[in-house]
Design a protein around this motif. Structure first.
Motif, short mmCIF file in Angstrom:
data_model
loop_
_atom_site.label_atom_id
_atom_site.label_comp_id
_atom_site.label_asym_id
_atom_site.label_seq_id
_atom_site.Cartn_x
_atom_site.Cartn_y
_atom_site.Cartn_z
N GLY A 273 -1.14 86.81 30.18
CA GLY A 273 -2.58 86.92 30.34
C GLY A 273 -3.19 87.94 29.41
N LEU A 274 -2.46 89.03 29.11
CA LEU A 274 -2.97 90.04 28.20
C LEU A 274 -3.09 89.49 26.79
CD1 LEU A 274 -3.84 92.97 27.85
CD2 LEU A 274 -1.45 93.58 27.44
N ALA A 275 -2.15 88.65 26.37
CA ALA A 275 -2.23 88.04 25.04
C ALA A 275 -3.45 87.13 24.93
CB ALA A 275 -0.95 87.26 24.74
N VAL A 276 -3.76 86.43 26.02
CA VAL A 276 -4.94 85.57 26.01
C VAL A 276 -6.21 86.40 25.89
CG1 VAL A 276 -6.27 83.92 27.38
CG2 VAL A 276 -3.78 83.78 27.34
N GLN A 277 -6.27 87.50 26.61
CA GLN A 277 -7.44 88.37 26.53
C GLN A 277 -7.64 88.89 25.12
OE1 GLN A 277 -6.95 91.46 29.43
NE2 GLN A 277 -6.74 90.04 31.14
N MET A 278 -6.56 89.36 24.50
CA MET A 278 -6.67 89.89 23.14
C MET A 278 -7.02 88.79 22.14
SD MET A 278 -6.17 93.10 23.59
CE MET A 278 -6.88 92.91 25.24
N ALA A 279 -6.49 87.58 22.35
CA ALA A 279 -6.79 86.47 21.44
C ALA A 279 -8.27 86.10 21.50
CB ALA A 279 -5.92 85.27 21.78
N VAL A 280 -8.84 86.10 22.70
CA VAL A 280 -10.27 85.80 22.83
C VAL A 280 -11.10 86.90 22.15
CG1 VAL A 280 -12.15 85.44 24.46
CG2 VAL A 280 -9.91 84.49 24.93
N MET A 281 -10.68 88.16 22.27
CA MET A 281 -11.38 89.25 21.58
C MET A 281 -11.35 89.05 20.06
SD MET A 281 -10.37 92.71 23.65
CE MET A 281 -10.79 92.92 25.37
N VAL A 282 -10.19 88.64 19.54
CA VAL A 282 -10.08 88.39 18.10
C VAL A 282 -11.01 87.26 17.69
CG1 VAL A 282 -8.53 87.65 16.26
CG2 VAL A 282 -7.75 89.31 17.95
N MET A 283 -11.06 86.21 18.48
CA MET A 283 -11.95 85.10 18.16
C MET A 283 -13.41 85.52 18.19
SD MET A 283 -10.10 82.01 20.30
CE MET A 283 -11.48 80.90 19.97
N ALA A 284 -13.76 86.44 19.09
CA ALA A 284 -15.14 86.90 19.17
C ALA A 284 -15.50 87.82 18.01
CB ALA A 284 -15.37 87.61 20.49
N LEU A 285 -14.51 88.59 17.51
CA LEU A 285 -14.77 89.54 16.43
C LEU A 285 -14.64 88.90 15.05
CD1 LEU A 285 -12.81 92.66 17.74
CD2 LEU A 285 -15.28 92.37 17.67
N LEU A 286 -13.92 87.79 14.95
CA LEU A 286 -13.62 87.23 13.64
C LEU A 286 -14.84 86.83 12.82
CD1 LEU A 286 -11.25 86.48 11.81
CD2 LEU A 286 -11.24 84.21 12.86
N PRO A 287 -15.84 86.12 13.38
CA PRO A 287 -17.00 85.74 12.55
C PRO A 287 -17.74 86.94 11.96
CG PRO A 287 -16.95 84.46 14.57
CD PRO A 287 -15.93 85.54 14.74
N VAL A 288 -17.93 87.98 12.75
CA VAL A 288 -18.63 89.17 12.25
C VAL A 288 -17.81 89.85 11.17
CG1 VAL A 288 -19.60 91.40 12.88
CG2 VAL A 288 -19.76 89.47 14.47
N ALA A 289 -16.49 89.93 11.36
CA ALA A 289 -15.63 90.56 10.36
C ALA A 289 -15.59 89.76 9.06
CB ALA A 289 -14.21 90.71 10.92
N VAL A 290 -15.73 88.44 9.15
CA VAL A 290 -15.70 87.60 7.95
C VAL A 290 -17.02 87.66 7.19
CG1 VAL A 290 -15.52 85.21 7.13
CG2 VAL A 290 -13.91 86.07 8.84
N LEU A 291 -18.14 87.67 7.92
CA LEU A 291 -19.45 87.63 7.27
C LEU A 291 -19.89 88.98 6.73
CD1 LEU A 291 -21.46 85.30 9.69
CD2 LEU A 291 -20.50 84.73 7.46
N SER A 292 -19.47 90.06 7.35
CA SER A 292 -19.95 91.39 6.95
C SER A 292 -19.67 91.72 5.49
CB SER A 292 -19.35 92.46 7.86
OG SER A 292 -19.82 92.30 9.18
N PRO A 293 -18.46 91.45 4.94
CA PRO A 293 -18.25 91.79 3.52
C PRO A 293 -19.18 91.07 2.57
CG PRO A 293 -16.16 91.43 4.64
CD PRO A 293 -17.22 91.00 5.58
#
Length: 310
Positions: A273-293
């Motif tokens: 369950g912890l891996a799922v939580q962290m994976a969802v966090m990564v999915m939520a952060l990924l678009p912002v991290a990709v667009l910011s540069p």
């Protein structure tokens, strides 16, 4: 520059004036100090992200051995991402977030640009009163209950429009755009009017190309705001299938409810369950991290790219 002294510790009157401290070349100690501070800042920002990513890629055994969050990668697996992207509520929530962010950002930018350009023209009808009314909303608001009743009266509850319209326009962003538009040389606008261009053509062909930097920044502000928003969905949406990704992530982090298809995998021990939580966090952060540069160059670009000759 070597200082010329007529007495110990005293500069000669005919010597060249000393440059300000900020114009002097940095010393080796200063460079080393700056490098150390920047390194510590980067570590403080990246280390939590590293833990989140590594934990999302770790197997259940590795997470159990670490007693929770994983710092050293071991037994890398993509089971959490495969289960999340294999269908179900998380995938649907991600699609909802992408569509709401895209449509909402386009709508907000269209309204903000048109409003800011109209308010930047001193001769526009009622621009002063409209500006004062907009600025008043920055300090006074009706409150949560009247806003909810208004959305309910308009029939926007359980509708994706409820995720866009209540927060579609930011007065602060309009003021930033207005200030930038007012800085454009009036000679450019006047010359375009002499050539027969209307307001919309002037905005599209002259003002907006000269304002790419500020438009990119405001677009990023709106996009991040829509992508990260969760309160409107929790307030106006009752259908669980319409929830965006942020609300699903909150449910997972708070362990209120596991998405359909993942609950059984977690119970049977196939997935942590912890891996799922962290994976969802990564999915939520990924678009912002990709667009910011891609937007950073506009932050550095500065002011206007055009100039007036003559």
């Amino acid at each position: 520059m070597t200082a010329v002294l007529d007495k110990p510790g005293r500069r000669a009157p005919w010597a060249a004036p000393r440059r300000p401290v900020w114009e002097e070349p940095p010393t080796r100690a200063g460079l080393a100090g700056k490098g150390l501070v920047l390194t510590l800042a980067c570590v403080a920002v990246l280390f939590p992200l590293w833990i989140v990513v590594v934990t999302s890629l770790s197997s259940r055994r590795t997470i159990d051995e670490a007693g929770g969050l994983v710092m050293v990668p071991h037994g890398i697996t993509f089971v959490a991402y495969r289960e999340l992207l294999g269908g179900g509520q998380v995938t649907r929530a991600a699609v909802v977030s992408v569509l709401v962010t895209a449509v909402g950002t386009l709508f907000s930018m269209a309204v903000s640009v048109l409003c800011a350009y109209g308010l930047s023209r001193s001769g526009s009808l009622g621009h002063r009163w409209i500006l004062m009314t907009l600025m008043a909303t920055m300090f006074f608001s009706a409150g949560l209950i009247p806003t909810y009743l208004l959305v309910q009266t308009l029939g926007l509850t359980d509708s994706y429009l409820a995720l866009i319209l209540p927060s579609a326009v930011s007065v602060f962003n309009i003021l930033v755009l207005r200030g930038f538009f007012m800085g454009i040389s009036p000679e450019l606008i006047d010359s375009a009017r002499i050539d027969g261009a209307g307001d919309l053509r002037i905005l599209w062909r002259i003002v907006m190309p000269l304002s790419r930097a500020v438009l990119a920044v405001i677009t990023l502000f709106y996009a991040v705001g829509y992508w990260s928003a969760w309160f409107n969905a929790s307030l106006y949406l009752n259908d669980q299938d319409m929830m965006p990704l942020q609300n699903v992530m909150i449910q997972l982090v708070q362990k209120q409810e596991a998405p359909v298809g993942l609950g059984q995998a977690i119970k049977t021990g196939e997935l942590s369950g912890l891996a799922v939580q962290m994976a969802v966090m990564v999915m939520a952060l990924l678009p912002v991290a990709v667009l910011s540069p891609f937007v950073q160059k506009h932050f550095r670009k500065g002011m206007l790219t055009g100039a007036v000759k003559g």
